[in-house]
Design a protein around this motif. Structure first.
Motif, PDB file in Angstrom:
ATOM      1  N   SER A  91       0.829  -1.215   0.000  1.00 25.75           N
ATOM      2  CA  SER A  91       0.000   0.000   0.000  1.00 25.75           C
ATOM      3  C   SER A  91       0.859   1.259   0.000  1.00 25.75           C
ATOM      4  N   GLU A 116      -9.628  11.681  -5.610  1.00 29.84           N
ATOM      5  CA  GLU A 116     -10.339  10.578  -4.959  1.00 29.84           C
ATOM      6  C   GLU A 116      -9.438   9.340  -4.879  1.00 29.84           C
ATOM      7  N   LYS A 119      -6.911   9.950  -2.170  1.00 27.11           N
ATOM      8  CA  LYS A 119      -7.555   9.809  -0.859  1.00 27.11           C
ATOM      9  C   LYS A 119      -7.785   8.336  -0.516  1.00 27.11           C
ATOM     10  N   MET A 120      -8.240   7.567  -1.496  1.00 23.71           N
ATOM     11  CA  MET A 120      -8.497   6.143  -1.281  1.00 23.71           C
ATOM     12  C   MET A 120      -7.207   5.417  -0.877  1.00 23.71           C
ATOM     13  N   ARG A 121      -6.120   5.745  -1.555  1.00 26.85           N
ATOM     14  CA  ARG A 121      -4.841   5.098  -1.254  1.00 26.85           C
ATOM     15  C   ARG A 121      -4.302   5.535   0.105  1.00 26.85           C
ATOM     16  N   THR A 122      -4.482   6.808   0.431  1.00 27.34           N
ATOM     17  CA  THR A 122      -4.050   7.303   1.738  1.00 27.34           C
ATOM     18  C   THR A 122      -4.845   6.633   2.853  1.00 27.34           C
ATOM     19  N   ASP A 123      -6.140   6.521   2.662  1.00 23.67           N
ATOM     20  CA  ASP A 123      -6.993   5.857   3.655  1.00 23.67           C
ATOM     21  C   ASP A 123      -6.591   4.405   3.852  1.00 23.67           C
ATOM     22  N   ARG A 124      -6.219   3.733   2.757  1.00 20.00           N
ATOM     23  CA  ARG A 124      -5.816   2.322   2.845  1.00 20.00           C
ATOM     24  C   ARG A 124      -4.537   2.181   3.657  1.00 20.00           C
ATOM     25  N   ARG A 126      -3.442   4.252   5.941  1.00 16.35           N
ATOM     26  CA  ARG A 126      -3.783   4.582   7.329  1.00 16.35           C
ATOM     27  C   ARG A 126      -4.480   3.407   8.013  1.00 16.35           C
ATOM     28  N   GLU A 127      -5.387   2.766   7.300  1.00 19.10           N
ATOM     29  CA  GLU A 127      -6.128   1.626   7.849  1.00 19.10           C
ATOM     30  C   GLU A 127      -5.182   0.479   8.241  1.00 19.10           C
TER      31      GLU A 127
END
Length: 152
Positions: A91, A116, A119-124, A126-127
């Motif tokens: 990731s 978007e 953001k999706m990759r950043t959220d992944r 972080r998760e």
């Protein structure tokens, strides 16, 4: 840049350490296969973000399911902590490529689909980071996590 150097250094150390060990070589092949599968999933998600009709289609759902099953098979036999670390590393690589693209072409940040995707990759990342923070890692796993996270 520092993360890339650290990742490359780790890769070459691992490669040298496993040159005569078939089990470790298989693990590296497994890692490479997983990264390719995850990359295919990312490209499919990008295509879905660009084309909302495709994202709503049965073909998209079928492809995402097939790719998720492939990723699961690639990780079969790995310990849970190894899976999380591999997912985190992959990731980070994908996010790094996306941010490098944005740095090279700042106008992309104005594009909503690119924003978007970022953001999706950043959220992944972080998760997975938060999952690893809560996981009981052995000292080697903890060190790898720290190296990937840019901590000394």
């Amino acid at each position: 840049m520092k993360l890339n150097v650290v990742c490359l250094s780790c890769f070459f150390v691992c490669l040298a350490a496993c040159k005569d060990n078939p089990k470790k070589i298989k693990s590296e092949q497994q890692r490479s296969d997983y990264e390719k599968t995850l990359d295919a999933m990312e490209k499919l998600q990008e295509k879905g973000l660009e084309d909302s009709a495709f994202q709503e289609s049965k073909e998209y759902a079928k492809e995402m399911e097939r790719t998720a099953i492939q990723a699961s098979k690639k990780m079969n036999g790995m310990r849970e902590n190894d899976k999380l670390l591999l997912e985190y590393e992959t990731s980070l690589k994908i996010l790094s490529a996306c941010t490098s693209e944005a740095n090279g072409h700042p106008e992309l940040l104005k594009d909503l689909s690119f924003a978007e995707k970022l953001k999706m990759r950043t959220d992944r990342v972080r998760e997975v980071y938060l999952k690893l923070k809560k996981t009981n890692l052995n000292p080697l796993e903890k060190r790898k996590f720290e190296l990937l996270s840019g901590k000394k």
